[in-house]
Design an enzyme around this catalytic site. Structure first.
Site: not given
Length: 342
Positions: A110-112, A172, A174, A243, A284
């Site tokens: 990540y680069d956020r 989700n 993370r 799932t 998603d």
């Protein structure tokens, strides 16, 4: 004529990034070339919903520059309403994917940090974003991006509950993002879960939120036990879906799905995914398919089958977005065969 199902307005809220991926099974910077695709959990769901024929909208904050405008326009091109996107100062969030191969798993970088969304996610008008909505979809990625993402996620879900808008929540988790700031994932994620009517989570997500393990040795029994505790803990919760993936290599997998309700459970039989092209965005797509079915008034078993079929199709293409129509999904569900369509 293809079937159509009517849904109410479904609003998705979260960050959109640009994804950089090297060609084939290369690792990052093994060669200079990289493909660029927009992607982000909630935007992925919004695009998939719109392609299925739902009345889908996506709200976010993007930088008012060529990167932000191009990313927004890709979402809009799918038929998604982007009027809830605020264009502002700041930078575009990025992430990089090294595609896996054989026994080497894919890896995300990540680069956020400091993106327009991370710095301004809490500046939207929630009443305006939710106007006319029947559903809000959000994921655990949004609060993980930082304090303002967490504040925004909590605020919009609380506003949705107050306005009578049903919440769809994808856990989700993370860990790489949560670890970058002084955060409390169990507190925030359980607060979001408390607003949800449908949750896309498994026993690991529920264990994290509630701070307790689930003991059964059998994996399905663990999921079942976790769902029972979740229904006892979160009164608004009506459905828990996830799932179930089995992998023999990065490219060869099987995928099935299960949905638990307060009155029982449904199972979608496993589909073979030999030669997986790209699994990112598959979860998603699953969430979008299930949510589409539920919002359109389909029964739970069919909604689960829609989600699994759409997820299976998503594994066949590169990029985060699912371009598949309802006709594509129903053909896959009916076992239309693999011959060339002429």
């Amino acid at each position: 004529m293809p079937k159509t199902y009517a849904t109410g307005r479904i609003v998705c809220f979260g960050e959109l990034m640009l994804r950089f991926t090297p060609p084939g099974p290369e690792i990052l910077l093994q060669s200079a070339a990289m493909a660029v695709h927009p992607g982000g959990a909630e935007a992925n769901v919004a695009v998939a919903l719109a392609r299925l024929g739902a009345e889908a909208a996506w709200a976010s904050v993007l930088p008012d520059n060529p990167l932000g405008r191009a990313a927004r326009d890709e979402v809009r091109r799918a038929g998604t309403d982007t009027s809830g996107v605020r264009m502002s100062d700041g930078r575009m969030g990025l992430y990089f994917v090294s595609p896996g191969a054989v026994r080497r798993p894919s890896e995300v970088l990540y680069d956020r940090a400091g993106s327009a969304f991370a710095e301004q996610a809490d500046t939207l008008d929630w009443a305006e974003v939710l106007e006319g909505a029947e559903w809000l979809h959000i994921s655990g990625v949004t609060p993980a991006v930082g304090p303002k993402g967490a504040a925004a996620a909590l605020a919009i879900t609380e506003a949705a509950v107050a306005a009578g808008v049903k919440v769809s929540f994808d856990g989700n988790f993370r860990g790489k993002l949560w670890a970058l700031w002084e955060s409390d994932p169990p507190r925030v994620l359980s607060a979001l879960m408390a607003t949800a009517s449908i949750a896309f989570v498994d026993d690991r997500d529920i264990a994290l939120m509630l701070g307790r393990p689930f003991e059964p040795a059998d994996a399905m029994d663990r999921r079942r036990a976790a769902a029972e505790v979740a229904f006892d803990t979160f009164p608004r919760l009506e459905r828990v879906a996830c799932t179930v993936r089995t992998q023999t290599s990065v490219a060869d997998q099987t995928l099935s799905a299960v949905m638990f309700t307060r009155s029982g459970e449904h199972h979608a039989p496993a589909i073979d995914l030999a030669g997986v092209v790209d699994r990112i965005g598959g979860g998603d797509a699953f969430a979008a398919g299930v949510l589409f079915g539920v919002a359109a008034g389909q029964d739970d078993a069919r909604s689960l089958a829609l989600g699994l079929a759409l997820s299976g199709l998503k594994h066949s293409i590169t990029g985060d977005f699912s371009p598949f129509t309802l006709a594509d999904v129903e053909a896959a569900m009916e076992g239309g065969g693999l011959d060339v369509r002429r």
